[in-house]
Structure formats: structure tokens, C-alpha cells
Scaffold this active site. Structure first.
Site, mmCIF file in Angstrom:
data_model
loop_
_atom_site.group_PDB
_atom_site.id
_atom_site.type_symbol
_atom_site.label_atom_id
_atom_site.label_comp_id
_atom_site.label_asym_id
_atom_site.label_seq_id
_atom_site.Cartn_x
_atom_site.Cartn_y
_atom_site.Cartn_z
ATOM 1 N N SER A 268 0.797 -1.237 0.000
ATOM 2 C CA SER A 268 0.000 0.000 0.000
ATOM 3 C C SER A 268 0.823 1.277 0.000
ATOM 4 O O SER A 268 0.243 2.369 -0.057
ATOM 5 C CB SER A 268 -0.955 0.010 1.195
ATOM 6 O OG SER A 268 -2.028 -0.875 0.969
ATOM 7 N N LYS B 29 -0.059 3.712 -2.660
ATOM 8 C CA LYS B 29 -1.099 4.734 -2.546
ATOM 9 C C LYS B 29 -0.523 6.141 -2.392
ATOM 10 O O LYS B 29 -1.246 7.126 -2.572
ATOM 11 C CB LYS B 29 -2.024 4.396 -1.397
ATOM 12 C CG LYS B 29 -2.841 3.105 -1.621
ATOM 13 C CD LYS B 29 -3.768 2.818 -0.464
ATOM 14 C CE LYS B 29 -4.717 1.661 -0.772
ATOM 15 N NZ LYS B 29 -4.125 0.342 -0.482
ATOM 16 N N SER C 187 -6.227 2.991 4.246
ATOM 17 C CA SER C 187 -5.615 2.235 3.148
ATOM 18 C C SER C 187 -6.687 1.552 2.300
ATOM 19 O O SER C 187 -6.537 0.409 1.870
ATOM 20 C CB SER C 187 -4.623 1.196 3.691
ATOM 21 O OG SER C 187 -3.697 0.823 2.701
ATOM 22 N N LYS D 129 2.801 6.322 5.766
ATOM 23 C CA LYS D 129 1.949 5.246 5.230
ATOM 24 C C LYS D 129 2.590 3.895 5.538
ATOM 25 O O LYS D 129 3.806 3.778 5.591
ATOM 26 C CB LYS D 129 1.802 5.409 3.709
ATOM 27 C CG LYS D 129 0.790 4.462 3.074
ATOM 28 C CD LYS D 129 -0.623 4.897 3.358
ATOM 29 C CE LYS D 129 -1.656 3.900 2.842
ATOM 30 N NZ LYS D 129 -1.701 2.651 3.636
#
Length: 378
Positions: free
Chosen positions: A53, A56, A108, A213
Site C-alpha cells: 500500500s 497509494k 488504506s 503510510k
């Protein structure tokens, strides 16, 4: 109500304080100055790995570059059909870009990633193509994206490239604001709003954490990009492929960076470094940018500054014109190169000036004699 407890993990396992680089369980990791990109620690920084992720972050960057936060997004059926981490979006539901960005970066949410991709580019394949074009423009030479969510097995990047991508995203204040948020409420089509919590546990467990993140897939393992700020320093740790907790590795690297380095200014913007001759003019050469580096306390040496002129210079140079590079060396090692620019020119002494000076001297001598004669007469 008060802040909820840290999600996923309630305490960090980090080594005892030390000025030496910490042991890191992840096969690839990097620690850098978030503001300058200076690398303080690297372990296999260019090893290509799936990043889950962390993908992202690129999705968010493209959305911020292409949309307004108050744009309305209609959720397509493809987004509502996603699996994994979700906001629970329904086909036809309308939300703002801002709300979907919070869902993307805090929860997420894969359905938010697809909804944003469709909004920006019209389809997921078209958005992925944009992701890879943007990666090339950023100089991410070892990166390939295959989805807007990272829920795939064919995309990859490196710790070095992820650090560069995160630094590009941080140029957007909106990105920085979202990734430091712990909890957010997002409207639901019916009933109470969705209350989502940031999955970055460092926001709860690490003093000074400001983002960014985390991610996990079976192929990627645990991944994290973690930023923190203390004493005017902003550091970024990237951890790829940790077998247990990317947060532990990230916290250990951040501890090392804050403990082992201090910020030192090596060159001031506008500092005079050399001089050029242009016809009958003397042109000072100035540093176009300042240079700040992180160094170990007590190890600071006097920096060496060298001017490297451009291969060819015009006959006349105006203030602000670029005339070459200023190279900064520390301990005989090159640490930075910044543009060298021309400063205001000053006339050189010459025969005409010499004659003028001689005439002024003769006039002053004659006036002195005249004053002496007048005093003697009186």
C-alpha cells in the site's frame, strides 16, 4: 471522545539507545533527511521489491496534482467490488476527493483508490499509465506500478525510489495534513458517518511522528514509510519487506537519525565564492542556494568551496545570470553542488581611471598651495 488506542500494535520493540546504526530485520531500508534527501543509512536501497500500500502515495500525489479537494466523485461499480482494506463504498455513492484521500491514506482503502483513479483518468488502466509516466518524471528508475492500490503482485519499487516519491508528495501541504491525522469521519450514504483510524501506529507510539503510510501483502511483507520531526529535523525512514513489524525497524532508524546527527549550514545563499572578469568589470560569483547537511556531532570540519565555471560565458554578464556551479566538499568528499550566479559588477581600475585620479590629485595639491599662500599673506 478521547483518541482511540494505537491500531495493530501497542508498543514498539527497538534496540537500546546508541549512536551506531541499529540492527534492521527488513532486507531493504533507508533513512534520509525529509527536507534535503540526504541519505543517512541504507540497506539494499535499490533492491526491487513489491511495496504493497505504499503505492497509494503515488495515487495520492496524482490526485492532488489533477483534482480539487472539493471535487465530487461518483463511485464506480469497479471500486465497490474491491477486496481487502475498504471504506465500504457503494456504487453510485458520491463523496469529495478530500474524503476519499483520507480513506486512501488513513484506512488504506482499496475501493477509495479505484474510485479516485477512475475520477482522475477515466479508468484504472489509464491511471496506472499516468502513475508510471509520473514515476519516470520523478526519476524513479526502479519503479513500476500495476494498480492504484498496491494490491497486486507485479508492481515494484525500491527504498530509494519510495523515499523520493514521499518527498515529492510532501511538497503538497494537503498530503502532509492528511497523513498526520489519526482519526477522520467520512460521510456514509445512510446512517452515522464512517469513522476511520490511521493505520500508522507511529502516530501514537513514536514521539514526533508526522506520517506517512504503511502496507502489507503476502508478497511484500510489512512495509512502511515513516516521518518524524524533532529539534527542527525532519527524518524519513523507509522499510520494505520486514518479516514482523516495519514500525519497529522504522522507529529504530528514526531514533538513530535523531541521536547521531545534527544539522549544519555549510554554505549561505548569496555567499561570495569567486570572482570573474568581464571586459572592464569585476563580477563577484555568488552561491545561488544555501547548503545544509546532517553531520555527526563534533565531526564538523571547515567545508571547502570550489567554483566550477560554465564551459562558455557571454562577454557581458547580468546580475543573477548562472555562471557555473559551486561545489561543496567536506573532508575531501563532495556533499553538494549548487548553481553559481553573477553578482553586481564593479568597474576595474584602468588607464582612464588612473588619469582621473592623477587630475584630482593635482587639483588638490594646487588648492593646498593656494590655501597656504592666503594664510601667509594674512
Amino acid at each position: 471522545p478521547g483518541s482511540p488506542p494505537s491500531p495493530l500494535q501497542t508498543e514498539l520493540q527497538t534496540p537500546p539507545p546508541s549512536a551506531a546504526p541499529p540492527p534492521v530485520s527488513a532486507p531493504s531500508a533507508l533513512l534520509a533527511d525529509l527536507d534535503t534527501g540526504q541519505v543517512l543509512y541504507a540497506r539494499a536501497p535499490r533492491a526491487r521489491r513489491p511495496i504493497a500500500s505504499l503505492t497509494k502515495v503515488m495515487t495520492a500525489l496524482l490526485v492532488l496534482e489533477s483534482s480539487r479537494l472539493d471535487d465530487q466523485v461518483t463511485v464506480p461499480p469497479e471500486a465497490a467490488a474491491q477486496t481487502g482494506s475498504l471504506l465500504g463504498l457503494r456504487a453510485g455513492e458520491r463523496l469529495t476527493v478530500e474524503d476519499l484521500l483520507y480513506g486512501l491514506l488513513l484506512a488504506s482503502a482499496n475501493d477509495a483508490a479505484v474510485a479516485l483513479a477512475d475520477h482522475v483518468a477515466g479508468s484504472v488502466p489509464a491511471f496506472v499509465e499516468r502513475m508510471n509516466r509520473r514515476a519516470r518524471r520523478l526519476g524513479l528508475r526502479d519503479t513500476r506500478f500495476a494498480s492504484p492500490s498496491g494490491l497486486d503482485a507485479s508492481g515494484y519499487s525500491t527504498a530509494q525510489d519510495v523515499a523520493r516519491l514521499v518527498r515529492a508528495a510532501y511538497r503538497w501541504p494537503e498530503f502532509a495534513r492528511v497523513v498526520r491525522t489519526k482519526v477522520r469521519e467520512i460521510p456514509a450514504p445512510q446512517g452515522p458517518p464512517r469513522r476511520i483510524q490511521n493505520r500508522n501506529v507511529l502516530l501514537w507510539l513514536y514521539p514526533g511522528a508526522i506520517g506517512v503510510k504503511s502496507g502489507f501483502t503476502a508478497a511484500a511483507g510489512f512495509t512502511a514509510a515513516a516521518a518524524a520531526a524533532r529539534r527542527g529535523l525532519r527524518l524519513l525512514a523507509v522499510v520494505l519487506g520486514s518479516p514482523t513489524s516495519a514500525f519497529d525497524d522504522a522507529a529504530a532508524l528514526l531514533d538513530y537519525g535523531f541521536r547521531a546527527f545534527e544539522r549544519v549550514r555549510l554554505l549561505e545563499r548569496g555567499q561570495r565564492v569567486a570572482e570573474l572578469r568581464a571586459g572592464a568589470l569585476r563580477v563577484p560569483v555568488l552561491a545561488g542556494r544555501g547548503v545544509v547537511r546532517l553531520v555527526r556531532p563534533g565531526s564538523t570540519r571547515e567545508p571547502e568551496v570550489a567554483f566550477v565555471p560554465a564551459p562558455s560565458l557571454p562577454a557581458s554578464v547580468a546580475p543573477g545570470d548562472r555562471v557555473g556551479r559551486v561545489v561543496v566538499l567536506l573532508g575531501r568528499r563532495r556533499v553538494a553542488a549548487v548553481p553559481a550566479v553573477a553578482g553586481p559588477a564593479v568597474p576595474l581600475p584602468g588607464p582612464a581611471l588612473d588619469r582621473a585620479e592623477g587630475f584630482r590629485a593635482a587639483v588638490e595639491l594646487a588648492l593646498g598651495l593656494l590655501r597656504a599662500l592666503v594664510r601667509a599673506f594674512l
